[in-house]
Motif scaffolding. Structure first.
Motif, PDB file in Angstrom:
ATOM      1  N   THR A  29     -21.426 -17.368  16.302  1.00 34.92           N
ATOM      2  CA  THR A  29     -20.891 -18.151  17.413  1.00 34.92           C
ATOM      3  C   THR A  29     -22.012 -18.696  18.284  1.00 34.92           C
ATOM      4  O   THR A  29     -21.982 -19.865  18.705  1.00 34.92           O
ATOM      5  CB  THR A  29     -19.926 -17.293  18.252  1.00 34.92           C
ATOM      6  N   ASN A  30     -22.995 -17.869  18.566  1.00 31.32           N
ATOM      7  CA  ASN A  30     -24.130 -18.314  19.373  1.00 31.32           C
ATOM      8  C   ASN A  30     -24.880 -19.457  18.695  1.00 31.32           C
ATOM      9  O   ASN A  30     -25.302 -20.415  19.335  1.00 31.32           O
ATOM     10  CB  ASN A  30     -25.074 -17.148  19.668  1.00 31.32           C
ATOM     11  N   ARG A  31     -25.035 -19.364  17.388  1.00 29.54           N
ATOM     12  CA  ARG A  31     -25.708 -20.436  16.646  1.00 29.54           C
ATOM     13  C   ARG A  31     -24.886 -21.729  16.664  1.00 29.54           C
ATOM     14  O   ARG A  31     -25.429 -22.819  16.811  1.00 29.54           O
ATOM     15  CB  ARG A  31     -25.984 -20.009  15.210  1.00 29.54           C
ATOM     16  N   VAL A  32     -23.591 -21.599  16.506  1.00 27.77           N
ATOM     17  CA  VAL A  32     -22.709 -22.767  16.537  1.00 27.77           C
ATOM     18  C   VAL A  32     -22.794 -23.439  17.910  1.00 27.77           C
ATOM     19  O   VAL A  32     -22.860 -24.668  18.015  1.00 27.77           O
ATOM     20  CB  VAL A  32     -21.249 -22.350  16.204  1.00 27.77           C
ATOM     21  N   GLU A  33     -22.806 -22.623  18.942  1.00 24.53           N
ATOM     22  CA  GLU A  33     -22.868 -23.168  20.297  1.00 24.53           C
ATOM     23  C   GLU A  33     -24.185 -23.913  20.538  1.00 24.53           C
ATOM     24  O   GLU A  33     -24.203 -24.981  21.157  1.00 24.53           O
ATOM     25  CB  GLU A  33     -22.707 -22.044  21.316  1.00 24.53           C
ATOM     26  N   LYS A  34     -25.282 -23.372  20.025  1.00 23.30           N
ATOM     27  CA  LYS A  34     -26.576 -24.033  20.180  1.00 23.30           C
ATOM     28  C   LYS A  34     -26.615 -25.388  19.481  1.00 23.30           C
ATOM     29  O   LYS A  34     -27.392 -26.248  19.835  1.00 23.30           O
ATOM     30  CB  LYS A  34     -27.702 -23.143  19.649  1.00 23.30           C
ATOM     31  N   ARG A  35     -25.765 -25.557  18.491  1.00 21.56           N
ATOM     32  CA  ARG A  35     -25.708 -26.825  17.760  1.00 21.56           C
ATOM     33  C   ARG A  35     -24.707 -27.794  18.385  1.00 21.56           C
ATOM     34  O   ARG A  35     -24.405 -28.837  17.814  1.00 21.56           O
ATOM     35  CB  ARG A  35     -25.371 -26.576  16.301  1.00 21.56           C
ATOM     36  N   GLY A  36     -24.160 -27.411  19.532  1.00 22.63           N
ATOM     37  CA  GLY A  36     -23.312 -28.339  20.270  1.00 22.63           C
ATOM     38  C   GLY A  36     -21.818 -28.134  20.176  1.00 22.63           C
ATOM     39  O   GLY A  36     -21.057 -28.886  20.768  1.00 22.63           O
ATOM     40  N   ALA A  37     -21.370 -27.153  19.454  1.00 28.19           N
ATOM     41  CA  ALA A  37     -19.930 -26.920  19.309  1.00 28.19           C
ATOM     42  C   ALA A  37     -19.462 -25.870  20.314  1.00 28.19           C
ATOM     43  O   ALA A  37     -18.960 -24.809  19.952  1.00 28.19           O
ATOM     44  CB  ALA A  37     -19.607 -26.509  17.879  1.00 28.19           C
ATOM     45  N   SER A  38     -19.611 -26.196  21.577  1.00 27.45           N
ATOM     46  CA  SER A  38     -19.285 -25.211  22.615  1.00 27.45           C
ATOM     47  C   SER A  38     -17.794 -24.887  22.679  1.00 27.45           C
ATOM     48  O   SER A  38     -17.409 -23.760  22.997  1.00 27.45           O
ATOM     49  CB  SER A  38     -19.794 -25.676  23.977  1.00 27.45           C
TER      50      SER A  38
END
Length: 69
Positions: A29-38
């Motif tokens: 989830t943290n990686r996804v968020e860093k890629r812009g999918a907040s």
């Protein structure tokens, strides 16, 4: 050893697996968020909140089940 004696140990192991999966999913989830999918990250965190809400109850119940009579 009767099968009923295995139940607390089984539930403990299932709980351990659940917590490990939670940690792995949070890392993703943290990686996804860093890629812009907040928005996706927030949805996942919301779903994982149930694990956090129930964790203390599960631990207390397992401790009672594993206490010798």
């Amino acid at each position: 050893m009767p099968n009923s004696d295995l139940l607390p140990s089984l539930l403990f192991k299932i709980n351990e697996n659940q917590l490990a999966l939670e940690a792995a999913i949070m890392e993703l989830t943290n990686r996804v968020e860093k890629r812009g999918a907040s928005e996706v990250a927030e949805n996942v965190r919301g779903a994982l909140a149930a694990i956090d809400r129930n964790e203390e109850f599960i631990k207390m119940t397992l401790a009672l089940m594993m206490t010798p009579e």
